[in-house]
Design a protein around this motif. Structure first.
Motif, PDB file in Angstrom:
ATOM      1  N   ILE A   1       0.846  -1.195   0.000  1.00  0.00           N
ATOM      2  CA  ILE A   1       0.000   0.000   0.000  1.00  0.00           C
ATOM      3  C   ILE A   1       0.878   1.241   0.000  1.00  0.00           C
ATOM      4  CG2 ILE A   1      -1.844   1.211   1.268  1.00  0.00           C
ATOM      5  CD1 ILE A   1      -1.596  -1.590   2.990  1.00  0.00           C
ATOM      6  N   GLU A   2       0.531   2.189  -0.841  1.00  0.00           N
ATOM      7  CA  GLU A   2       1.254   3.460  -0.824  1.00  0.00           C
ATOM      8  C   GLU A   2       0.422   4.485  -0.084  1.00  0.00           C
ATOM      9  OE1 GLU A   2       2.808   4.910  -4.643  1.00  0.00           O
ATOM     10  OE2 GLU A   2       2.434   2.878  -5.382  1.00  0.00           O
ATOM     11  N   LEU A   3       1.055   5.254   0.777  1.00  0.00           N
ATOM     12  CA  LEU A   3       0.342   6.361   1.405  1.00  0.00           C
ATOM     13  C   LEU A   3       1.293   7.466   1.846  1.00  0.00           C
ATOM     14  CD1 LEU A   3      -1.057   5.612   4.966  1.00  0.00           C
ATOM     15  CD2 LEU A   3       0.561   4.123   3.875  1.00  0.00           C
ATOM     16  N   SER A   4       0.736   8.643   2.022  1.00  0.00           N
ATOM     17  CA  SER A   4       1.544   9.785   2.444  1.00  0.00           C
ATOM     18  C   SER A   4       1.117  10.231   3.820  1.00  0.00           C
ATOM     19  CB  SER A   4       1.349  10.967   1.503  1.00  0.00           C
ATOM     20  OG  SER A   4       1.672  10.595   0.216  1.00  0.00           O
ATOM     21  N   LEU A   5       2.104  10.687   4.559  1.00  0.00           N
ATOM     22  CA  LEU A   5       1.841  11.155   5.916  1.00  0.00           C
ATOM     23  C   LEU A   5       2.867  12.246   6.223  1.00  0.00           C
ATOM     24  CD1 LEU A   5      -0.112   9.870   8.110  1.00  0.00           C
ATOM     25  CD2 LEU A   5       1.946   8.857   9.079  1.00  0.00           C
ATOM     26  N   ASP A   6       2.400  13.423   6.600  1.00  0.00           N
ATOM     27  CA  ASP A   6       3.296  14.529   6.929  1.00  0.00           C
ATOM     28  C   ASP A   6       4.389  14.733   5.872  1.00  0.00           C
ATOM     29  OD1 ASP A   6       1.871  14.740   9.251  1.00  0.00           O
ATOM     30  OD2 ASP A   6       3.286  13.522  10.406  1.00  0.00           O
ATOM     31  N   ASP A   7       3.988  14.848   4.621  1.00  0.00           N
ATOM     32  CA  ASP A   7       4.917  15.091   3.508  1.00  0.00           C
ATOM     33  C   ASP A   7       5.914  13.970   3.248  1.00  0.00           C
ATOM     34  OD1 ASP A   7       3.710  17.508   3.084  1.00  0.00           O
ATOM     35  OD2 ASP A   7       5.107  18.619   4.376  1.00  0.00           O
ATOM     36  N   GLU A   8       5.745  12.858   3.905  1.00  0.00           N
ATOM     37  CA  GLU A   8       6.593  11.699   3.618  1.00  0.00           C
ATOM     38  C   GLU A   8       5.735  10.694   2.859  1.00  0.00           C
ATOM     39  OE1 GLU A   8       9.674  10.788   4.223  1.00  0.00           O
ATOM     40  OE2 GLU A   8      10.418  12.138   5.782  1.00  0.00           O
TER      41      GLU A   8
END
Ligand code: G3D
Ligand code: MG
Length: 187
Positions: free
Chosen positions: A48-55
């Motif tokens: 799964i790809e996801l973004s969190l706090d610009d990461e």
């Protein structure tokens, strides 16, 4: 740069609540079943790809499901150890399966995993006549320290992606907050 993260979660609940069906729906084409008799569980993997706090993160999610109850007593330690998130599954058409979560499965898991582990309660089979009220589910959800409960249907494909995504996101947030860098492999 994308960070690669390996994450182990366990899916727990009575027989026939729909655990395998939920995972199959979620993992769909990327389905990779690996029955390991030594562990006594099915292991499914999904990326799964996801973004969190610009990461951005690429999570390799390992979902463990108990394959049979016979060897549960001896296998449960291996099963739970190292897991970073839990999903408890109840069957909306059978109230008893929710009380089993509170009275048996939750207590069982608590012997091996911390009380603070991100936990989601899934109320599956929302396509059927419901045998338990939202209030009662909410109470059980609170008692097992779940951050949320969600109604799903593996049959009708309702809210399944959302459920797994919420758990993955919560685990990731918790590990980033705690700076548990051991779970993050950078390359
Ligand atoms: P388990 O892995 O928790 O033991 P399974 O449960 O995934 O094997 O599912 C048990 C039975 O419930 C299966 O029926 C499956 O089709 C059914 N089921 C799972 N999810 C749902 C759902 O959301 N709605 C409905 N109506 N049924 C569901 P069978 O008859 O194949 O044994
Ligand atoms: Mg199963």
């Amino acid at each position: 740069m994308t960070q690669l993260v390996k994450m182990k979660i366990c899916i727990i609940g009575d027989f026939a609540t729909g655990k395998t069906s939920l995972i199959r729906r979620y993992v769909d084409n990327l389905f990779a079943r690996d029955y390991r008799p030594t562990i006594g569980s099915n292991v499914f993997i999904k990326k799964i790809e996801l973004s969190l706090d610009d990461e951005s993160y690429l999570v390799s999610l390992n979902i463990f499901e108990v394959a049979g109850q016979d060897r549960w007593e001896t296998m449960r330690k291996t099963y739970y150890s190292g897991s970073q998130g839990l999903i408890f599954v109840g069957d909306l058409s059978r109230k008893r399966t929710f009380y089993q979560i509170q009275d048996f499965w939750y207590k069982d898991a608590r012997e091996y995993v911390s009380e603070t582990i991100p936990t989601l309660l899934i109320a599956n089979k929302c396509d059927l006549q419901e045998d338990i009220s939202n209030n009662d589910i909410q109470q059980i959800s609170n008692r097992i320290n779940a951050f949320s409960f969600l109604k799903t249907s593996a049959k009708e494909n309702i809210q399944i992606d959302k459920a797994f995504f919420k758990l993955v996101e919560t685990v990731l947030k918790a590990s980033v907050n705690m700076k548990v860098s051991s779970t993050i492999i950078t390359n």
